[in-house]
Design a protein around this motif. Structure first.
Motif, mmCIF file in Angstrom:
data_model
loop_
_atom_site.group_PDB
_atom_site.id
_atom_site.type_symbol
_atom_site.label_atom_id
_atom_site.label_comp_id
_atom_site.label_asym_id
_atom_site.label_seq_id
_atom_site.Cartn_x
_atom_site.Cartn_y
_atom_site.Cartn_z
ATOM 1 N N HIS A 114 -9.208 21.442 -11.550
ATOM 2 C CA HIS A 114 -9.056 20.135 -10.913
ATOM 3 C C HIS A 114 -7.812 20.095 -10.022
ATOM 4 O O HIS A 114 -6.810 20.752 -10.303
ATOM 5 C CB HIS A 114 -8.964 19.028 -11.959
ATOM 6 C CG HIS A 114 -10.303 18.633 -12.506
ATOM 7 N ND1 HIS A 114 -11.020 19.449 -13.348
ATOM 8 C CD2 HIS A 114 -11.067 17.518 -12.314
ATOM 9 C CE1 HIS A 114 -12.166 18.852 -13.666
ATOM 10 N NE2 HIS A 114 -12.216 17.687 -13.043
ATOM 11 N N VAL A 115 -7.932 19.318 -8.951
ATOM 12 C CA VAL A 115 -6.816 19.097 -8.041
ATOM 13 C C VAL A 115 -6.615 17.594 -7.857
ATOM 14 O O VAL A 115 -7.569 16.809 -7.944
ATOM 15 C CB VAL A 115 -7.057 19.752 -6.659
ATOM 16 C CG1 VAL A 115 -7.036 21.263 -6.768
ATOM 17 C CG2 VAL A 115 -8.368 19.285 -6.038
ATOM 18 N N ARG A 116 -5.372 17.214 -7.638
ATOM 19 C CA ARG A 116 -5.082 15.839 -7.258
ATOM 20 C C ARG A 116 -5.401 15.672 -5.776
ATOM 21 O O ARG A 116 -5.102 16.552 -4.964
ATOM 22 C CB ARG A 116 -3.624 15.502 -7.530
ATOM 23 C CG ARG A 116 -3.303 15.405 -9.019
ATOM 24 C CD ARG A 116 -3.952 14.181 -9.621
ATOM 25 N NE ARG A 116 -3.865 14.172 -11.079
ATOM 26 C CZ ARG A 116 -4.384 13.229 -11.841
ATOM 27 N NH1 ARG A 116 -5.052 12.213 -11.281
ATOM 28 N NH2 ARG A 116 -4.282 13.275 -13.144
ATOM 29 N N ASP A 171 -3.875 20.012 -10.350
ATOM 30 C CA ASP A 171 -3.848 19.228 -11.578
ATOM 31 C C ASP A 171 -3.609 20.172 -12.759
ATOM 32 O O ASP A 171 -3.378 21.370 -12.579
ATOM 33 C CB ASP A 171 -5.163 18.446 -11.733
ATOM 34 C CG ASP A 171 -4.967 17.142 -12.508
ATOM 35 O OD1 ASP A 171 -3.945 17.013 -13.206
ATOM 36 O OD2 ASP A 171 -5.840 16.262 -12.424
ATOM 37 N N THR A 172 -3.714 19.650 -13.962
ATOM 38 C CA THR A 172 -3.256 20.396 -15.137
ATOM 39 C C THR A 172 -4.094 21.616 -15.480
ATOM 40 O O THR A 172 -3.596 22.535 -16.138
ATOM 41 C CB THR A 172 -3.211 19.471 -16.362
ATOM 42 O OG1 THR A 172 -4.495 18.855 -16.531
ATOM 43 C CG2 THR A 172 -2.150 18.395 -16.174
ATOM 44 N N SER A 219 -16.447 15.086 -15.338
ATOM 45 C CA SER A 219 -15.322 14.924 -14.416
ATOM 46 C C SER A 219 -15.399 13.493 -13.887
ATOM 47 O O SER A 219 -16.150 13.198 -12.952
ATOM 48 C CB SER A 219 -15.399 15.945 -13.281
ATOM 49 O OG SER A 219 -14.286 15.851 -12.443
ATOM 50 N N TYR A 226 -6.543 17.496 -0.163
ATOM 51 C CA TYR A 226 -5.776 18.009 -1.286
ATOM 52 C C TYR A 226 -4.379 17.387 -1.316
ATOM 53 O O TYR A 226 -3.742 17.200 -0.282
ATOM 54 C CB TYR A 226 -5.584 19.522 -1.176
ATOM 55 C CG TYR A 226 -6.807 20.372 -1.387
ATOM 56 C CD1 TYR A 226 -7.201 20.760 -2.663
ATOM 57 C CD2 TYR A 226 -7.545 20.838 -0.298
ATOM 58 C CE1 TYR A 226 -8.302 21.585 -2.854
ATOM 59 C CE2 TYR A 226 -8.647 21.660 -0.467
ATOM 60 C CZ TYR A 226 -9.025 22.034 -1.751
ATOM 61 O OH TYR A 226 -10.110 22.854 -1.936
ATOM 62 N N GLN A 277 -0.197 25.982 -14.362
ATOM 63 C CA GLN A 277 0.663 25.052 -15.086
ATOM 64 C C GLN A 277 1.601 25.791 -16.046
ATOM 65 O O GLN A 277 2.688 25.308 -16.338
ATOM 66 C CB GLN A 277 -0.183 24.041 -15.862
ATOM 67 C CG GLN A 277 0.662 22.914 -16.452
ATOM 68 C CD GLN A 277 -0.148 21.974 -17.299
ATOM 69 O OE1 GLN A 277 -1.079 22.387 -17.976
ATOM 70 N NE2 GLN A 277 0.195 20.692 -17.265
ATOM 71 N N SER A 318 -8.572 12.919 -9.337
ATOM 72 C CA SER A 318 -8.633 14.271 -9.882
ATOM 73 C C SER A 318 -10.048 14.788 -9.680
ATOM 74 O O SER A 318 -11.000 14.286 -10.285
ATOM 75 C CB SER A 318 -8.284 14.265 -11.373
ATOM 76 O OG SER A 318 -8.277 15.581 -11.889
ATOM 77 N N ARG A 375 -2.612 6.946 -8.809
ATOM 78 C CA ARG A 375 -2.361 8.170 -9.573
ATOM 79 C C ARG A 375 -2.904 9.422 -8.909
ATOM 80 O O ARG A 375 -2.648 10.524 -9.361
ATOM 81 C CB ARG A 375 -2.991 8.044 -10.975
ATOM 82 C CG ARG A 375 -4.491 7.769 -10.939
ATOM 83 C CD ARG A 375 -5.109 7.733 -12.312
ATOM 84 N NE ARG A 375 -6.493 7.299 -12.288
ATOM 85 C CZ ARG A 375 -7.514 8.066 -11.971
ATOM 86 N NH1 ARG A 375 -7.298 9.326 -11.627
ATOM 87 N NH2 ARG A 375 -8.739 7.601 -11.974
#
Length: 449
Positions: A139-141, A194-195, A256, A190, A205, A167, A164
């Motif tokens: 996942h990407v923010r 993400d985590t 998701s 992009y 991470q 995601s 926020r």
């Protein structure tokens, strides 16, 4: 699930991504059909008479949407052929809608060689400066952009993006080559990893920022993922009277939340249909439901699944593969994890579908070949993966002990080319995916599959 105008999903060269898209639409309560390029060439998108009409539901004037899943864009273009590509463009010109994920997005872009794509979007596909940068997953923010058709981005997603960051999942995506034009709108870009973001087989991470800096200084390799920042991820535009949405994010990824909610909204906006849900449930391939009896007819298929699962377990035990999700195994860079995922997902799906007459007739013809090839593939793939593990172990002291050319030849025979397929696995996939295609109207056993 009995709408007179089902959504068409291009089945060719889609593999696990086609299964995931098909599963997603059914989970959202929308009627859909797997269609092949040759059917589109015969008029399936416009509901013409003959075989194409039967594939797109009797009496439908046209499909409300062509959804093109991930996979190899060039192979999809080849499957469509000149007539199929022309038919897609004609469908859009008359007011149709196109939704492409990853390889399906790449198919829609402009190509130097018209045989490689649809050329419905004036943007082209950009190359990655470093091949490693293509190997991103997780996942990407994302920042939402309020450009173009406001109907394609609902207010709640715009709010989430501001508060926020959305995601969204990406699975080894290509990327767009942006141009300053008024006829292409960026819907999302992009922002940051993400985590659960990985670069090849490295979970970013878990690596401190100062280590990234040291690696870049020492080795000249940038693994920080800052190369993604502000790159377009989801775009839209018009073609004739129609509209396309192209996404390098797999919005159909199970569980998701932001992605699934956006997919449901896009389906509503592009088709006028009303999804019955906004979250796609988990896809657990550990325990697929079995609709086939373990008898002389079904045993080769069930045994093929057992062999493939044993192969995945073996690779995990030897630290070559690792589980990313209940439906997806990751792999060490350079290993044929994608092909193994494709075969496993196809077999899980095939055994969960109760076959009708057409599927059984096909299987009776294909079964002897499948039963002969499957053990050959399993034994060869097991030997290949263990040889890779041995080569890794011996590399510090005996780097040439395992012949690299021999390994390369073995891989090609079993798995073909990493991008273009081939090998024994493709022969098996061709059989299993045809079985799925012929069984698509049959009931599935067990929600986990």
């Amino acid at each position: 699930m009995h709408d007179a105008r089902p959504i068409c999903i291009l089945w060719d060269a889609s593999h696990i991504w086609g299964l995931m898209a098909w599963r997603a639409l059914r989970a959202l309560g929308l009627a859909c059909r797997l269609v092949k390029g040759k059917e589109i060439a015969e008029g399936a998108l416009l509901g013409k008479q003959g075989r194409a009409e039967r594939s797109c539901s009797p009496g439908c004037a046209s499909t409300p949407l062509l959804l093109v899943p991930g996979g190899n864009a060039r192979l999809k273009a080849l499957a469509l052929g000149k007539a199929g590509r022309k038919a897609v463009r004609a469908y859009l010109a008359r007011g149709g809608s196109y939704l492409g994920f990853c390889g399906g997005a790449g198919l829609a872009l402009s190509q130097r060689d018209a045989r490689d794509g649809l050329n419905i979007c004036p943007w082209s596909r950009a190359a990655y400066p470093e091949r490693l940068h293509h190997l991103i997953s997780g996942h990407v923010r994302v920042r939402a952009h309020c450009q173009g058709d406001a109907r394609l981005l609902p207010a709640f997603l715009q709010d989430a993006s501001r508060e926020r960051g959305l995601s969204l999942p990406v699975w080894w995506p290509g990327r767009f080559a942006p141009e300053e034009r008024d006829d292409v709108s960026v819907l999302a870009a992009y922002a940051a990893p993400d985590t659960d973001f990985w670069l090849a087989d490295l979970p970013l991470q878990g690596i401190p920022a100062q280590v990234f800096e040291a690696w870049q200084a020492l080795y000249g390799v940038n693994l920080s993922a800052d190369f993604l920042t502000d790159q377009p991820l989801v775009i839209s535009g018009a073609f004739g009277k129609g509209r396309y949405v192209l996404s390098y994010s797999h919005l159909e990824t199970p569980e998701s939340r932001d992605a699934n909610a956006w997919l449901a909204h896009l389906l509503r906006a592009l088709t006028g249909l009303e999804p019955g849900a906004e979250l796609i449930p988990a896809w657990n391939l550990h325990e697929p439901g079995a609709a086939w009896a373990d008898d002389s007819r079904g045993a080769p298929l069930l045994e093929g699944l057992r062999m493939t699962r044993a192969l995945l377990d073996l690779a995990v035990d030897h630290n070559l593969f690792f589980e990313r999700a209940p439906w997806l195994w990751g792999w060490r860079a350079g290993l044929p994890g994608a092909a193994c995922n494709n075969l496993h997902a196809a077999l899980c799906t095939a055994v969960s579908l109760a076959p009708g007459k057409a599927a059984l007739d096909f299987w009776d013809t294909a079964r002897p070949r499948f039963a002969r090839l499957m053990p050959l593939f399993q034994a060869g793939a097991e030997g290949y993966l263990l040889a890779c593990r041995l080569a890794e172990t011996l590399a510090p002291s005996l780097p040439d002990a395992v012949d690299k050319r021999g390994l390369s030849n073995q891989r090609e025979a079993l798995f073909g080319h990493a991008m273009h397929g081939g090998g024994l696995v493709e022969e098996l996939l061709t059989i299993v995916e045809e079985l799925i295609y012929l069984s698509q109207d049959c009931p599935a056993r067990g929600s986990r599959a």
